[in-house]
Design a protein around this motif. Sequence first.
Motif, PDB file in Angstrom:
ATOM      1  N   UNK A  27       0.861  -1.185   0.000  1.00 16.06           N
ATOM      2  CA  UNK A  27       0.000   0.000   0.000  1.00 16.06           C
ATOM      3  C   UNK A  27       0.897   1.234   0.000  1.00 16.06           C
ATOM      4  N   UNK A  28       0.361   2.395  -0.343  1.00 17.38           N
ATOM      5  CA  UNK A  28       1.184   3.608  -0.274  1.00 17.38           C
ATOM      6  C   UNK A  28       1.734   3.849   1.145  1.00 17.38           C
ATOM      7  N   UNK A  29       0.929   3.559   2.144  1.00 16.61           N
ATOM      8  CA  UNK A  29       1.384   3.749   3.530  1.00 16.61           C
ATOM      9  C   UNK A  29       2.580   2.854   3.839  1.00 16.61           C
ATOM     10  N   UNK A  30       2.533   1.620   3.359  1.00 12.15           N
ATOM     11  CA  UNK A  30       3.654   0.705   3.587  1.00 12.15           C
ATOM     12  C   UNK A  30       4.883   1.142   2.800  1.00 12.15           C
ATOM     13  N   UNK A  31       4.684   1.490   1.549  1.00 15.95           N
ATOM     14  CA  UNK A  31       5.817   1.838   0.684  1.00 15.95           C
ATOM     15  C   UNK A  31       6.536   3.095   1.150  1.00 15.95           C
TER      16      UNK A  31
ATOM     17  N   UNK B 283       8.081  10.390  -5.546  1.00 15.63           N
ATOM     18  CA  UNK B 283       7.610  11.682  -5.044  1.00 15.63           C
ATOM     19  C   UNK B 283       6.399  12.165  -5.842  1.00 15.63           C
ATOM     20  N   UNK B 284       6.370  11.924  -7.144  1.00 11.87           N
ATOM     21  CA  UNK B 284       5.177  12.293  -7.918  1.00 11.87           C
ATOM     22  C   UNK B 284       3.976  11.437  -7.515  1.00 11.87           C
ATOM     23  N   UNK B 285       4.212  10.173  -7.215  1.00  8.87           N
ATOM     24  CA  UNK B 285       3.123   9.312  -6.737  1.00  8.87           C
ATOM     25  C   UNK B 285       2.578   9.850  -5.417  1.00  8.87           C
ATOM     26  N   UNK B 286       3.463  10.238  -4.519  1.00 12.49           N
ATOM     27  CA  UNK B 286       3.034  10.770  -3.217  1.00 12.49           C
ATOM     28  C   UNK B 286       2.278  12.092  -3.374  1.00 12.49           C
ATOM     29  N   UNK B 287       2.716  12.931  -4.301  1.00 16.26           N
ATOM     30  CA  UNK B 287       2.012  14.198  -4.554  1.00 16.26           C
ATOM     31  C   UNK B 287       0.602  13.903  -5.067  1.00 16.26           C
ATOM     32  N   UNK B 288       0.492  12.958  -6.002  1.00 19.23           N
ATOM     33  CA  UNK B 288      -0.827  12.603  -6.545  1.00 19.23           C
ATOM     34  C   UNK B 288      -1.717  12.009  -5.463  1.00 19.23           C
ATOM     35  N   UNK B 289      -1.142  11.218  -4.573  1.00 20.74           N
ATOM     36  CA  UNK B 289      -1.928  10.620  -3.487  1.00 20.74           C
ATOM     37  C   UNK B 289      -2.438  11.669  -2.511  1.00 20.74           C
ATOM     38  N   UNK B 290      -1.710  12.759  -2.367  1.00 19.08           N
ATOM     39  CA  UNK B 290      -2.128  13.795  -1.419  1.00 19.08           C
ATOM     40  C   UNK B 290      -3.168  14.736  -2.009  1.00 19.08           C
TER      41      UNK B 290
ATOM     42  N   UNK C   8       5.671   1.829  -6.076  1.00 21.67           N
ATOM     43  CA  UNK C   8       5.582   1.594  -4.628  1.00 21.67           C
ATOM     44  C   UNK C   8       6.337   0.335  -4.229  1.00 21.67           C
ATOM     45  N   UNK C   9       6.184  -0.716  -5.021  1.00 20.50           N
ATOM     46  CA  UNK C   9       6.899  -1.960  -4.738  1.00 20.50           C
ATOM     47  C   UNK C   9       8.405  -1.726  -4.800  1.00 20.50           C
ATOM     48  N   UNK C  10       8.855  -1.070  -5.852  1.00 19.45           N
ATOM     49  CA  UNK C  10      10.289  -0.847  -6.024  1.00 19.45           C
ATOM     50  C   UNK C  10      10.847   0.097  -4.956  1.00 19.45           C
ATOM     51  N   UNK C  11      10.068   1.112  -4.593  1.00 21.79           N
ATOM     52  CA  UNK C  11      10.509   2.053  -3.562  1.00 21.79           C
ATOM     53  C   UNK C  11      10.605   1.353  -2.201  1.00 21.79           C
ATOM     54  N   UNK C  12       9.633   0.525  -1.891  1.00 18.41           N
ATOM     55  CA  UNK C  12       9.669  -0.217  -0.622  1.00 18.41           C
ATOM     56  C   UNK C  12      10.892  -1.121  -0.571  1.00 18.41           C
ATOM     57  N   UNK C  13      11.204  -1.795  -1.674  1.00 19.75           N
ATOM     58  CA  UNK C  13      12.395  -2.655  -1.713  1.00 19.75           C
ATOM     59  C   UNK C  13      13.666  -1.819  -1.593  1.00 19.75           C
ATOM     60  N   UNK C  14      13.700  -0.680  -2.268  1.00 18.67           N
ATOM     61  CA  UNK C  14      14.878   0.189  -2.224  1.00 18.67           C
ATOM     62  C   UNK C  14      15.120   0.710  -0.818  1.00 18.67           C
ATOM     63  N   UNK C  15      14.071   1.196  -0.144  1.00 12.89           N
ATOM     64  CA  UNK C  15      14.263   1.736   1.219  1.00 12.89           C
ATOM     65  C   UNK C  15      14.655   0.635   2.193  1.00 12.89           C
TER      66      UNK C  15
END
Length: 154
Positions: free
Chosen positions: A57-61, A99-106, A144-151
């Motif tokens: 989910x976005x919250x998890x990622x 960051x663009x995904x997070x902006x769109x989600x907000x 989101x999947x790739x960002x979660x793995x990267x972090x």
Amino acid sequence: MFEIRVICDRADADRITTSLNTLFATGAVRRSPSRTAGLERLYVTADHRPDPQTWPTPEQAYADAPCIADEIGWTVCVAGDPESCAELDREYFLRKAAVFDRIALSGDPDIPYGSDTETAHATALYLMDLDHASVICDPRAYVRQQYAQWTKNQ
């Protein structure tokens, strides 16, 4: 992506089509009579369904992500550096897409196709192209999947 051909009794065609739709992400079923009386040929373009557990989910990622302003600052700084611009790497494009995904989600959830959403989608597609990703999914879910793995690996 692959194609499935099934030769079956006409009475079983709907049940088989339903089963295939459950197992795979399928396109339209093309039907034609078989050379054998009473049988039907079904042709279906299909792909594997992504495992729902692999899509955070976005919250998890973004649980450990820096604030949006800091990420925008980082991407602007990296893009503005002439030395780094020559070799923008995957990390840059991943963080930019995130960051663009997070902006769109907000944004306003009642406006699902605004410019923020379109930009998030476009940067996500660019990341998928960069990665040569051959999965069929929502491009933003891929980010989101790739960002979660990267972090997780930082």
